[in-house]
Design a protein around this motif. Structure first.
Motif, mmCIF file in Angstrom:
data_model
loop_
_atom_site.group_PDB
_atom_site.id
_atom_site.type_symbol
_atom_site.label_atom_id
_atom_site.label_comp_id
_atom_site.label_asym_id
_atom_site.label_seq_id
_atom_site.Cartn_x
_atom_site.Cartn_y
_atom_site.Cartn_z
ATOM 1 N N ARG A 1 2.299 1.728 -3.493
ATOM 2 C CA ARG A 1 1.252 2.206 -4.409
ATOM 3 C C ARG A 1 0.915 3.675 -4.143
ATOM 4 O O ARG A 1 0.691 4.453 -5.080
ATOM 5 C CB ARG A 1 -0.001 1.337 -4.272
ATOM 6 C CG ARG A 1 0.155 -0.069 -4.846
ATOM 7 C CD ARG A 1 -1.161 -0.828 -4.843
ATOM 8 N NE ARG A 1 -1.011 -2.180 -5.357
ATOM 9 C CZ ARG A 1 -1.005 -2.500 -6.657
ATOM 10 N NH1 ARG A 1 -1.143 -1.534 -7.568
ATOM 11 N NH2 ARG A 1 -0.874 -3.756 -7.037
ATOM 12 N N ALA A 2 0.873 4.063 -2.864
ATOM 13 C CA ALA A 2 0.624 5.463 -2.530
ATOM 14 C C ALA A 2 1.757 6.348 -3.032
ATOM 15 O O ALA A 2 1.516 7.436 -3.581
ATOM 16 C CB ALA A 2 0.458 5.615 -1.019
ATOM 17 N N ARG B 1 0.826 -1.209 0.000
ATOM 18 C CA ARG B 1 0.000 0.000 0.000
ATOM 19 C C ARG B 1 0.857 1.255 0.000
ATOM 20 O O ARG B 1 0.546 2.252 -0.687
ATOM 21 C CB ARG B 1 -0.936 0.001 1.216
ATOM 22 C CG ARG B 1 -2.008 -1.064 1.193
ATOM 23 C CD ARG B 1 -2.602 -1.257 2.586
ATOM 24 N NE ARG B 1 -1.592 -1.716 3.531
ATOM 25 C CZ ARG B 1 -1.745 -1.772 4.851
ATOM 26 N NH1 ARG B 1 -2.889 -1.369 5.399
ATOM 27 N NH2 ARG B 1 -0.786 -2.212 5.638
ATOM 28 N N THR B 2 1.955 1.214 0.751
ATOM 29 C CA THR B 2 2.866 2.355 0.813
ATOM 30 C C THR B 2 3.480 2.626 -0.552
ATOM 31 O O THR B 2 3.570 3.780 -0.999
ATOM 32 C CB THR B 2 3.968 2.092 1.852
ATOM 33 O OG1 THR B 2 3.363 1.923 3.139
ATOM 34 C CG2 THR B 2 4.968 3.228 1.900
ATOM 35 N N ALA C 1 1.802 1.785 8.455
ATOM 36 C CA ALA C 1 1.038 0.758 7.747
ATOM 37 C C ALA C 1 1.464 -0.637 8.184
ATOM 38 O O ALA C 1 0.679 -1.584 8.135
ATOM 39 C CB ALA C 1 1.222 0.916 6.234
ATOM 40 N N GLY D 1 -4.594 -0.749 9.262
ATOM 41 C CA GLY D 1 -5.646 -1.122 8.331
ATOM 42 C C GLY D 1 -5.882 -0.073 7.250
ATOM 43 O O GLY D 1 -6.900 -0.112 6.560
ATOM 44 N N CYS D 2 -4.940 0.854 7.094
ATOM 45 C CA CYS D 2 -5.129 1.971 6.170
ATOM 46 C C CYS D 2 -5.196 1.513 4.716
ATOM 47 O O CYS D 2 -4.693 0.452 4.340
ATOM 48 C CB CYS D 2 -4.011 2.990 6.330
ATOM 49 S SG CYS D 2 -2.378 2.356 5.903
ATOM 50 N N SER D 3 -5.818 2.342 3.891
ATOM 51 C CA SER D 3 -5.892 2.100 2.451
ATOM 52 C C SER D 3 -4.825 2.925 1.742
ATOM 53 O O SER D 3 -4.185 3.807 2.330
ATOM 54 C CB SER D 3 -7.263 2.504 1.922
ATOM 55 O OG SER D 3 -7.438 3.908 2.041
ATOM 56 N N VAL D 4 -4.642 2.656 0.452
ATOM 57 C CA VAL D 4 -3.728 3.465 -0.359
ATOM 58 C C VAL D 4 -4.169 4.928 -0.324
ATOM 59 O O VAL D 4 -3.355 5.841 -0.165
ATOM 60 C CB VAL D 4 -3.678 2.937 -1.803
ATOM 61 C CG1 VAL D 4 -2.881 3.894 -2.700
ATOM 62 C CG2 VAL D 4 -3.062 1.547 -1.847
ATOM 63 N N SER D 5 -5.466 5.147 -0.438
ATOM 64 C CA SER D 5 -5.995 6.513 -0.407
ATOM 65 C C SER D 5 -5.688 7.206 0.914
ATOM 66 O O SER D 5 -5.355 8.402 0.941
ATOM 67 C CB SER D 5 -7.511 6.484 -0.642
ATOM 68 O OG SER D 5 -8.073 7.764 -0.528
ATOM 69 N N ASP D 6 -5.785 6.467 2.021
ATOM 70 C CA ASP D 6 -5.461 7.036 3.337
ATOM 71 C C ASP D 6 -4.013 7.520 3.378
ATOM 72 O O ASP D 6 -3.714 8.593 3.918
ATOM 73 C CB ASP D 6 -5.667 6.001 4.436
ATOM 74 C CG ASP D 6 -7.120 5.633 4.653
ATOM 75 O OD1 ASP D 6 -7.998 6.451 4.343
ATOM 76 O OD2 ASP D 6 -7.374 4.504 5.113
#
Length: 332
Positions: free
Chosen positions: A30-31, A27-28, A126, A313-318
């Motif tokens: 991707r962000a 996720r990191t 994350a 539990g964060c998302s890419v958007s977060d």
């Protein structure tokens, strides 16, 4: 959300270097790819360079080559950071041997880079617990001058434009300090007001909340809020702060006028400061769930340079949003 887009636009005009210690985490990464594509921050990733490139190829990420990649285990500047860490922590018994181990840990190295002026802010969590993210930040970056308390604020976007700042509030502390003293509560209030200015773009009207309004109830916990209000007013004489106020007196003009006549804050508050972490955490979750409000945060306040902790539990958007927030905090 227009608010986040505005943060991105402001960050793009004054790019800051944001370090992401968890450069191995999907996720990191991707962000980071999205941020680099949008161009509102320079990104420093921490992990083995070959690993980052392999993951970027596996996940179809096209912009990671624009990031600076630092491998904590094979860092050509390792000795410089060892010396820096020994100097910063020698009074606490830091030795070169201990420092050599710590500078190979990305969370410590990120903070050392910020301390050295080589990065402007950090986003992590994350894949790490809050304590692991905060510990090196507090040991190395420390708190802002005149501030001894780290706290966590939420930006609350409610569907009630008649309240707050067209429906927007800052809530604090909802994340860090369980039982603040009067001094700590005052510092939290001032920090939350500054968060309103820097991130919200509005002038704060800070309400120090209690179950009492202007002496309507007597209790030692009310006394703490009264004392905190006086200290906060002294710490930030240019900031509108008042208390103690019940929530309805802080929010509703007719109630505020009745319970606290003459108060410039009562009925018009856009920053709500809660007497304990327990109250603040419960309040933001209730408002979020029952009113359909969007809660953005927690945004950490009080650290000398912006370090923000993510939910695991964060998302890419977060993560993208938190990088935008951190960049704006670094701009100030």
């Amino acid at each position: 959300m227009d608010f986040v887009e505005n943060l991105k636009a402001r960050a793009k005009q004054n790019k800051k270097r944001i370090v992401l210690p968890e450069g191995y985490e999907e996720r990191t990464l991707r962000a980071a790819d999205q941020v680099l594509a949008e161009g509102f921050a320079d990104i420093i990733l921490m992990d083995n360079i070959d690993n980052v490139k392999a993951n970027a190829a596996k996940w179809g990420l096209k912009n990671i080559d624009k990031a600076t990649i630092i491998d904590p285990l094979n860092n050509p500047n390792k000795q410089k950071y060892i010396d820096q860490l020994v100097e910063l922590r020698k009074a606490k018994g830091m030795t070169p041997e201990k420092a050599r181990v710590l500078v190979e840990k990305s969370l410590f190295l990120a903070c050392l880079m910020i301390k050295a002026g080589e990065a402007d802010g950090e986003v992590a969590g994350a894949d790490n617990a809050t304590g692991d993210v905060l510990r090196p930040a507090l040991q190395l970056i420390k708190t802002k001058p005149g501030i001894s308390t780290v706290s966590g604020a939420f930006l609350m976007f409610t569907p009630k434009p008649e309240y707050g700042e067209n429906g927007v509030f800052v809530f604090a502390d909802c994340a860090v300090t369980p039982e603040p003293t009067a001094q700590q509560l005052a510092e939290i209030a001032v920090a939350a007001g500054n968060t309103a200015r820097v991130l919200g773009g509005f002038e704060p009207r800070v309400a120090m909340l209690s179950f009492s309004t202007k002496g309507s109830a007597q209790h030692e916990v009310v006394d703490k809020v009264v004392e905190a209000t006086k200290i906060a007013q002294e710490l930030a004489p240019d900031m509108a702060i008042d208390g103690e106020l019940q929530a309805d007196a802080a929010l509703v003009p007719s109630v505020g006028e009745k319970k606290a006549p003459g108060s410039k804050i009562a009925g018009h508050a856009n920053v709500l400061v809660f007497p304990t972490l327990e109250v603040g955490n419960i309040a933001y979750k209730l408002v979020q769930r029952l009113s359909g409000a969007e809660a953005l945060g927690p945004v950490l306040q009080g650290i000398a340079a912006p370090v923000n902790d993510l939910s695991r539990g964060c998302s890419v958007s977060d993560i993208v949003k938190m990088i935008a927030i951190t960049a704006n905090q670094a701009i100030g």
